[in-house]
Scaffold this active site. Structure first.
Site, PDB file in Angstrom:
ATOM      1  N   SER A  56       8.210  10.860  16.762  1.00  0.00           N
ATOM      2  CA  SER A  56       9.553   9.606  17.815  1.00  0.00           C
ATOM      3  C   SER A  56      10.384   9.851  17.964  1.00  0.00           C
ATOM      4  O   SER A  56      11.064  11.256  17.679  1.00  0.00           O
ATOM      5  CB  SER A  56       9.434   8.560  16.202  1.00  0.00           C
ATOM      6  OG  SER A  56      10.425   7.492  16.146  1.00  0.00           O
ATOM      7  N   TYR A 115      12.535   7.746   8.215  1.00  0.00           N
ATOM      8  CA  TYR A 115      11.358   7.853   8.737  1.00  0.00           C
ATOM      9  C   TYR A 115      11.796   8.522  10.235  1.00  0.00           C
ATOM     10  O   TYR A 115      10.882  10.090  10.307  1.00  0.00           O
ATOM     11  CB  TYR A 115      11.769   6.721   9.423  1.00  0.00           C
ATOM     12  CG  TYR A 115      10.546   6.587  10.823  1.00  0.00           C
ATOM     13  CD1 TYR A 115       9.138   6.884  10.771  1.00  0.00           C
ATOM     14  CD2 TYR A 115      11.097   6.521  12.104  1.00  0.00           C
ATOM     15  CE1 TYR A 115       7.971   6.155  11.376  1.00  0.00           C
ATOM     16  CE2 TYR A 115       9.785   5.973  13.108  1.00  0.00           C
ATOM     17  CZ  TYR A 115       8.674   6.024  12.439  1.00  0.00           C
ATOM     18  OH  TYR A 115       7.304   6.070  13.543  1.00  0.00           O
TER      19      TYR A 115
HETATM   20  P1  NDP Z   1      -0.321   1.418  13.628  1.00  0.00           P
HETATM   21  O1  NDP Z   1       0.354   1.051  11.840  1.00  0.00           O
HETATM   22  O2  NDP Z   1      -0.342   0.402  14.198  1.00  0.00           O
HETATM   23  O3  NDP Z   1      -1.711   2.373  12.915  1.00  0.00           O
HETATM   24  C1  NDP Z   1      -1.464   2.948  12.594  1.00  0.00           C
HETATM   25  C2  NDP Z   1      -2.714   3.685  12.479  1.00  0.00           C
HETATM   26  O4  NDP Z   1      -2.765   4.997  11.328  1.00  0.00           O
HETATM   27  C3  NDP Z   1      -4.186   3.148  11.473  1.00  0.00           C
HETATM   28  O5  NDP Z   1      -5.091   4.292  12.200  1.00  0.00           O
HETATM   29  C4  NDP Z   1      -4.029   3.836  10.292  1.00  0.00           C
HETATM   30  O6  NDP Z   1      -5.119   3.170   9.284  1.00  0.00           O
HETATM   31  C5  NDP Z   1      -3.253   4.816  10.106  1.00  0.00           C
HETATM   32  N1  NDP Z   1      -3.037   5.306   8.868  1.00  0.00           N
HETATM   33  C6  NDP Z   1      -1.834   4.635   8.443  1.00  0.00           C
HETATM   34  N2  NDP Z   1      -1.164   5.182   7.377  1.00  0.00           N
HETATM   35  C7  NDP Z   1      -2.481   6.350   6.762  1.00  0.00           C
HETATM   36  C8  NDP Z   1      -3.097   6.954   6.097  1.00  0.00           C
HETATM   37  N3  NDP Z   1      -2.284   7.382   4.817  1.00  0.00           N
HETATM   38  N4  NDP Z   1      -4.076   7.965   6.101  1.00  0.00           N
HETATM   39  C9  NDP Z   1      -4.489   7.751   6.892  1.00  0.00           C
HETATM   40  N5  NDP Z   1      -4.064   7.086   8.531  1.00  0.00           N
HETATM   41  C10 NDP Z   1      -3.151   6.200   7.799  1.00  0.00           C
HETATM   42  O7  NDP Z   1       1.036   2.307  13.656  1.00  0.00           O
HETATM   43  P2  NDP Z   1       1.404   3.077  15.381  1.00  0.00           P
HETATM   44  O8  NDP Z   1       0.080   2.679  16.034  1.00  0.00           O
HETATM   45  O9  NDP Z   1       2.100   2.124  15.988  1.00  0.00           O
HETATM   46  O10 NDP Z   1       1.884   4.277  15.070  1.00  0.00           O
HETATM   47  C11 NDP Z   1       0.825   5.427  15.150  1.00  0.00           C
HETATM   48  C12 NDP Z   1       2.029   7.372  15.242  1.00  0.00           C
HETATM   49  O11 NDP Z   1       2.718   6.395  16.421  1.00  0.00           O
HETATM   50  C13 NDP Z   1       2.640   6.601  14.138  1.00  0.00           C
HETATM   51  O12 NDP Z   1       2.816   8.704  13.393  1.00  0.00           O
HETATM   52  C14 NDP Z   1       4.152   6.657  14.225  1.00  0.00           C
HETATM   53  O13 NDP Z   1       4.964   6.661  13.469  1.00  0.00           O
HETATM   54  C15 NDP Z   1       4.549   6.956  15.685  1.00  0.00           C
HETATM   55  N6  NDP Z   1       5.142   6.111  16.232  1.00  0.00           N
HETATM   56  C16 NDP Z   1       4.785   4.870  16.350  1.00  0.00           C
HETATM   57  C17 NDP Z   1       6.037   3.379  17.263  1.00  0.00           C
HETATM   58  C18 NDP Z   1       5.786   1.802  17.771  1.00  0.00           C
HETATM   59  O14 NDP Z   1       7.191   2.133  18.621  1.00  0.00           O
HETATM   60  N7  NDP Z   1       4.405   2.306  17.539  1.00  0.00           N
HETATM   61  C19 NDP Z   1       7.403   4.571  17.412  1.00  0.00           C
HETATM   62  C20 NDP Z   1       7.201   5.873  17.830  1.00  0.00           C
HETATM   63  C21 NDP Z   1       6.351   6.447  17.000  1.00  0.00           C
HETATM   64  P3  NDP Z   1      -5.538   1.799   9.091  1.00  0.00           P
HETATM   65  O15 NDP Z   1      -6.378   0.806  10.223  1.00  0.00           O
HETATM   66  O16 NDP Z   1      -6.573   2.022   8.212  1.00  0.00           O
HETATM   67  O17 NDP Z   1      -4.744   1.535   8.449  1.00  0.00           O
END
Ligand code: NDP
Length: 247
Positions: A142, A156
């Protein structure tokens, strides 16, 4: 869509929704077989797998909590066995819990580090026996690793700085096998974690020079590039994709 990733074997953690789902679909569209992991959302995981198979590629989903080192290692091993090795490993699974240090932090430090850093560490270690020479490891970090855009993001941001450190170290560790390790550092991306019409958007939008949230597909395009041979001289680095927020 190009065939840059034809025949490649890819794992995307957290591939059921958001950025991870977009990356899984994009890698498949460019020719890769893809196994995703997910935390609990079976329906969303099924949808991603359906998109992968609709692209003519092999797709599977493995449920595993990334914050549990044993589950994460088992999921990566299962995925590698299904695929017959790993060329592309995308660590995307992550959580966000934010509160200023003046407020009760609950268990957010332990939970966020266990998921965002622990899952990346245990998953990469488990991948080692299966990761092919010439492979690509991509971590979704991020811009909060280096740019604290608003209050409440300290923990975070610290997890995302930590994975950038892991990537630099692993790039050195794995360079002799031509395995590249890089970090994608998104700014605000419209997903369930950070909806473009959600709680943070009013504060965030004025800080984005391009004037809008990014899309998961825009992040996926960068991931596909880094996974491909077109990025053959890029390793040990972190690339911001943030509409200019950290400019
Ligand atoms: P979402 O919350 O939309 O999706 C998260 C995904 O990760 C889902 O597929 C979820 O599975 C899975 N997940 C969450 N926790 C776990 C866990 N403990 N074990 C396995 N899988 C897990 O998040 P984003 O798509 O927005 O984020 C994805 C990545 O991008 C993250 O690392 C986030 O920190 C990073 N990011 C996001 C930003 C944003 O603005 N959106 C900005 C910067 C970085 P399930 O569907 O089963 O819950």
């Amino acid at each position: 869509m190009s065939n840059r990733l034809q025949g490649k074997k890819a794992i995307v953690t957290g591939g059921s929704r958001g950025i991870g789902a977009a990356i899984a679909r994009r890698l498949a569209a460019e020719g890769a077989d893809v196994v995703i992991t997910f935390a609990g959302n079976q329906d969303a995981a099924n949808q991603t797998v359906a998109a992968i198979t609709a692209a003519g590629r092999q797709g599977h989903a493995v449920q595993a909590n990334a914050s549990d080192a044993a589950q994460q290692a088992s999921a990566i091993t299962q995925a590698a066995e299904k695929l017959g090795g790993i060329d592309i490993l995308v660590h995307n699974a992550g959580i966000f819990q934010g509160a200023p240090v003046t407020q009760d932090q609950g268990d957010s430090y332990d939970r966020t580090f266990a998921t965002n850093v622990g899952g990346v560490h245990s998953g990469t270690a488990a991948a080692m026996p299966h990761l092919h020479d010439g492979g690509s490891v991509i971590i979704i970090g991020s811009i909060n690793a280096h740019h604290s855009i608003m209050p409440g993001l300290a923990v975070y941001g610290a997890t995302k700085a930590a994975v950038a450190g892991l990537a630099r170290g692993w790039a050195r560790d794995l360079a002799s096998r031509n395995i590249r390790v890089n970090v994608i550092q998104p700014g605000p991306i419209d997903t369930d974690m950070n909806p473009a019409d959600g709680d943070f958007s009013a504060a965030l939008k004025p800080l984005i020079p391009l004037g809008r949230y990014g899309t998961a597909d825009e992040v996926a395009a960068l991931a596909a590039f880094l996974a491909s041979d077109e990025a053959s001289y890029i390793t040990g680095t972190a690339i911001d994709i943030d509409g200019g927020v950290s400019a």
